[in-house]
Scaffold this active site. Structure first.
Site, short mmCIF file in Angstrom:
data_model
loop_
_atom_site.label_atom_id
_atom_site.label_comp_id
_atom_site.label_asym_id
_atom_site.label_seq_id
_atom_site.Cartn_x
_atom_site.Cartn_y
_atom_site.Cartn_z
N LYS A 72 0.84 -1.21 0.00
CA LYS A 72 0.00 0.00 0.00
C LYS A 72 0.86 1.25 0.00
O LYS A 72 0.64 2.21 -0.74
CB LYS A 72 -0.91 0.01 1.23
CG LYS A 72 -1.54 1.37 1.53
CD LYS A 72 -2.28 1.39 2.84
CE LYS A 72 -1.47 1.49 4.06
NZ LYS A 72 -1.07 2.82 4.52
N ASN A 73 1.91 1.25 0.85
CA ASN A 73 2.73 2.45 1.01
C ASN A 73 3.69 2.72 -0.13
O ASN A 73 4.43 3.69 -0.11
CB ASN A 73 3.46 2.40 2.36
CG ASN A 73 2.48 2.58 3.51
OD1 ASN A 73 1.32 2.95 3.29
ND2 ASN A 73 2.92 2.31 4.71
N CYS A 119 -3.95 12.26 13.72
CA CYS A 119 -4.70 11.01 13.65
C CYS A 119 -4.45 10.22 14.91
O CYS A 119 -3.72 10.67 15.80
CB CYS A 119 -4.32 10.22 12.40
SG CYS A 119 -2.82 9.27 12.57
N ARG A 126 1.21 14.32 13.61
CA ARG A 126 1.66 14.10 12.21
C ARG A 126 1.63 15.37 11.35
O ARG A 126 0.95 15.42 10.32
CB ARG A 126 0.86 12.98 11.58
CG ARG A 126 0.94 11.68 12.37
CD ARG A 126 0.24 10.54 11.70
NE ARG A 126 0.95 10.05 10.53
CZ ARG A 126 0.51 9.02 9.78
NH1 ARG A 126 -0.64 8.45 10.08
NH2 ARG A 126 1.19 8.60 8.76
N ASP A 136 5.48 0.31 12.03
CA ASP A 136 4.27 -0.36 11.55
C ASP A 136 4.20 -1.83 11.96
O ASP A 136 3.21 -2.49 11.68
CB ASP A 136 4.16 -0.24 10.03
CG ASP A 136 3.95 1.20 9.58
OD1 ASP A 136 4.11 1.48 8.38
OD2 ASP A 136 3.65 2.05 10.45
N ARG A 147 -8.19 -0.85 5.21
CA ARG A 147 -7.43 0.22 4.57
C ARG A 147 -6.09 -0.27 4.03
O ARG A 147 -5.55 0.27 3.07
CB ARG A 147 -7.16 1.36 5.56
CG ARG A 147 -8.40 2.10 6.01
CD ARG A 147 -8.00 3.34 6.77
NE ARG A 147 -7.01 4.10 5.99
CZ ARG A 147 -6.37 5.14 6.49
NH1 ARG A 147 -6.58 5.50 7.74
NH2 ARG A 147 -5.49 5.81 5.77
C1 EPZ Z 1 4.60 6.81 6.43
O1 EPZ Z 1 3.81 7.84 7.05
C2 EPZ Z 1 3.68 5.59 6.32
N1 EPZ Z 1 2.52 5.94 5.52
C3 EPZ Z 1 3.24 5.17 7.72
O2 EPZ Z 1 2.49 3.96 7.60
C4 EPZ Z 1 4.46 4.86 8.55
O3 EPZ Z 1 4.07 4.58 9.87
C5 EPZ Z 1 5.41 6.07 8.58
O4 EPZ Z 1 5.73 6.48 7.24
C6 EPZ Z 1 6.71 5.78 9.30
O5 EPZ Z 1 7.34 4.68 8.77
C7 EPZ Z 1 2.63 5.94 4.17
O6 EPZ Z 1 3.67 5.67 3.59
C8 EPZ Z 1 1.41 6.28 3.40
P1 EPZ Z 1 6.63 10.22 8.46
P2 EPZ Z 1 4.34 9.36 7.05
O7 EPZ Z 1 6.45 11.49 7.73
O8 EPZ Z 1 5.14 9.62 5.85
C9 EPZ Z 1 7.10 13.50 11.87
C10 EPZ Z 1 0.69 2.49 7.93
O9 EPZ Z 1 0.36 1.90 8.98
N2 EPZ Z 1 6.96 14.50 10.80
O10 EPZ Z 1 7.79 9.37 8.07
O11 EPZ Z 1 3.17 10.22 7.34
C11 EPZ Z 1 5.84 12.67 12.09
O12 EPZ Z 1 4.92 13.32 12.92
C12 EPZ Z 1 1.12 3.97 8.02
O13 EPZ Z 1 0.73 1.97 6.82
C13 EPZ Z 1 7.06 15.85 11.11
O14 EPZ Z 1 7.26 16.22 12.28
O15 EPZ Z 1 5.29 9.35 8.33
C14 EPZ Z 1 6.39 11.39 12.70
O16 EPZ Z 1 6.57 11.56 14.06
C15 EPZ Z 1 0.87 4.56 9.36
N3 EPZ Z 1 6.92 16.75 10.11
C16 EPZ Z 1 7.73 11.25 11.98
O17 EPZ Z 1 8.08 12.54 11.49
C17 EPZ Z 1 6.70 16.37 8.79
O18 EPZ Z 1 6.57 17.24 7.92
C18 EPZ Z 1 7.75 10.25 10.83
O19 EPZ Z 1 6.64 10.53 10.03
C19 EPZ Z 1 6.61 15.00 8.50
C20 EPZ Z 1 6.75 14.08 9.52
#
Ligand code: EPZ
Length: 475
Positions: free
Chosen positions: A52-53, A147, A152, A339, A431
């Site tokens: 999915k990702n 969420c 996030r 995850d 999802r």
């Molecule tokens: C991706 O989410 C995945 N989703 C998530 O999978 C996964 O948990 C996550 O990466 C971490 O591996 C998809 O790929 C669609 P991040 P993403 O930006 O990109 C902070 C699942 O279960 N951050 O890497 O949204 C954020 O809050 C889902 O399939 C900022 O502060 O995650 C978090 O603490 C859930 N500012 C950390 O970084 C930003 O601009 C990592 O988030 C962006 C992120």
């Protein structure tokens, strides 16, 4: 009799078609539950679906070109329906000659927007921002709220677009971005203060059409990033270094069509490894990529799971001698993935001794712990650390899923619990897991999906328009 999943999978196409012909029928919203009778060892073979990702950003990448992008091995999950609907609302056509093949053509883009209705159901809708801004010089995307697992923010995405010379404003809850006056982004040197997966993907896509060179530092290294870069390069982009901390992109004038097969889902693979180990069964997991799971496999071997690589796409899993408690910390790839944290917690409820699970990526990703406690698990939460004592016998109960991976952990707990477990809100699991109950039943699990009529409260939560059944309408 039309398969219900076929209707669900194509509901949007049907809806778009009917909307276009000014007749609008809404499928009755269904809030399903899983009923699981635990205690059966799983035996047999299961095949892993596409990731999915990876599919989500690869579908968004089709917005970078007017030509057709054909994607194979697209998983049959709800988030893909949402992404497809977003692309169609923007003006792209999405054809599915086969269920897992999407032919996306963004030749006539009319709308440069990802609306609140979609973004609130799926944060990954923000992945439209980079491609729209890079190709059309403008984009409007609803700012995703927090969420269940954390606040996030997308500040790192937006800071990156500003570095590309875009003007980024927040208007009425929407991010409104505009490229410099010549309509084209400018390459930039961007250092991420924190590793972000979709942030890396959004900026990598935008950089492909920017003027000049871009360097992304402290970039995410997930296999999904590499898969997206492979697609972009097939479309004519010049992306180097994906999978490492530093990605370099030389912008080009335009991109073309391409054909690409999405990688297998490493988190689904990890979830099935856990299912085999917990039920002390024997599973052959096919069509997976063990090389994308090295940290998960080594962690699970250290707790006593026996994992054999039969060939580069097949694993054999058993757990003859039970589990022992081992601490773990989640972290960006290639470390142990957040995850897989919830699924690992269930394993630790059955392990000999005390383990500590530290969640370093998201600030609120222990929602599943309280539901597991209701099933009898010994878990204490101290800030970002969960302390698990085992082994404890789990008892069936009514539990509620709060997010995608939390729901996977409740399914795993139900497979080993005494008596019956009823899991509510399994729309979370739909999802990101394709037909999980059918895949588990195929290897011996006693699990069924209960289709329950949606209540008014649920319909608003679901953002689903409910066509009341005759009984409801009359009630
Ligand atoms: C991706 O989410 C995945 N989703 C998530 O999978 C996964 O948990 C996550 O990466 C971490 O591996 C998809 O790929 C669609 P991040 P993403 O930006 O990109 C902070 C699942 O279960 N951050 O890497 O949204 C954020 O809050 C889902 O399939 C900022 O502060 O995650 C978090 O603490 C859930 N500012 C950390 O970084 C930003 O601009 C990592 O988030 C962006 C992120």
């Amino acid at each position: 009799m039309i398969d219900r999943r076929f209707l669900l999978m194509n509901a949007d196409l049907i809806r778009v078609y009917l909307r276009k012909s000014a007749t609008f029928i809404t499928l009755s919203g269904i809030v399903d539950k899983f009923r699981i009778s635990g205690g059966r060892a799983l035996h047999g073979r299961d095949s892993i679906s596409g990731a999915k990702n990876s599919a989500l950003p690869c579908m968004a990448a089709a917005l970078l070109t007017p030509e057709t992008v054909t994607l194979h091995n697209i998983p049959y999950v709800r988030d893909i329906i949402t992404q497809r609907r977003l692309l169609e609302d923007i003006g792209a056509t999405v054809l599915t000659p086969e269920l897992r093949t999407h032919k996306i053509t963004a030749a006539h883009v009319e709308l440069f927007e990802a609306p609140y209705e979609l973004v609130k159901t799926m944060r990954a809708s923000v992945l439209a921002l980079g491609p729209l801004l890079a190709r059309f010089g403008k984009a409007k995307v609803s700012l995703p709220g927090g969420c269940a697992i954390g606040t996030r923010p997308i500040d790192l995405h937006l800071a990156g677009f500003e570095k590309f010379g875009a003007e980024v404003k927040l208007e009425a809850g929407n991010v409104v971005a505009r490229a410099p006056s010549d309509g084209r982004l400018r390459g930039a040197d961007i250092h991420f203060g924190k590793v972000t997966v979709t942030g890396t993907e959004n900026l990598m896509m935008a950089a492909t059409l920017a003027r000049g060179y871009t360097t992304l530092r402290n970039a995410a290294r997930e296999p999904e990033i590499v898969d997206l870069a492979d697609l972009l390069n097939k479309m004519g982009a010049r992306v180097n270094g994906a999978g490492s901390e530093t990605i370099q992109i030389e912008g080009v004038e335009s991109l073309g069509g391409a054909e690409h097969t999405i990688i297998p889902d490493r988190i689904e693979t990890g979830t099935f490894i856990a299912a085999a180990a917990l039920t002390q069964g024997e599973l052959e997991i096919k069509d997976c990529r063990p090389d994308h799971l090295t940290s998960v496999i080594s962690q699970l071997i250290s707790v006593g799971v026996v994992i054999k690589e039969v060939n580069p796409t097949t694993l054999q899993v058993t757990c003859p001698d039970g589990l022992k408690a081992v601490n773990v910390s989640t972290a960006p790839y290639p470390e142990f993935p957040t995850d897989m944290q919830a699924q690992y917690m269930v394993l630790m409820t059955q392990a000999q001794g005390r383990s500590e699970i530290v969640e370093t990526v998201f600030e609120n990703r222990f929602m599943h712990a309280s539901e597991l406690q209701r099933m009898g698990a010994q878990i204490q939460i101290e800030g970002r650390t969960a302390i698990v004592d085992g082994p404890t016998t789990l008892n069936g109960a009514r539990v509620i899923a709060s997010d995608l991976r939390a729901s996977a952990s409740l399914v795993l707990a139900g497979l080993i619990a005494r008596d019956e477990t009823l899991i509510d809100r399994v729309y979370h699991i739909d999802r990101g897991y394709e037909k999980i109950e059918a895949k588990l039943r195929a290897v011996g699990a006693n699990i069924e999906r209960i289709i329950a009529p949606v209540t008014a409260a649920q319909s608003s939560e679901f953002n689903v328009q409910v066509t009341p059944t005759r009984e409801q309408a009359e009630a």
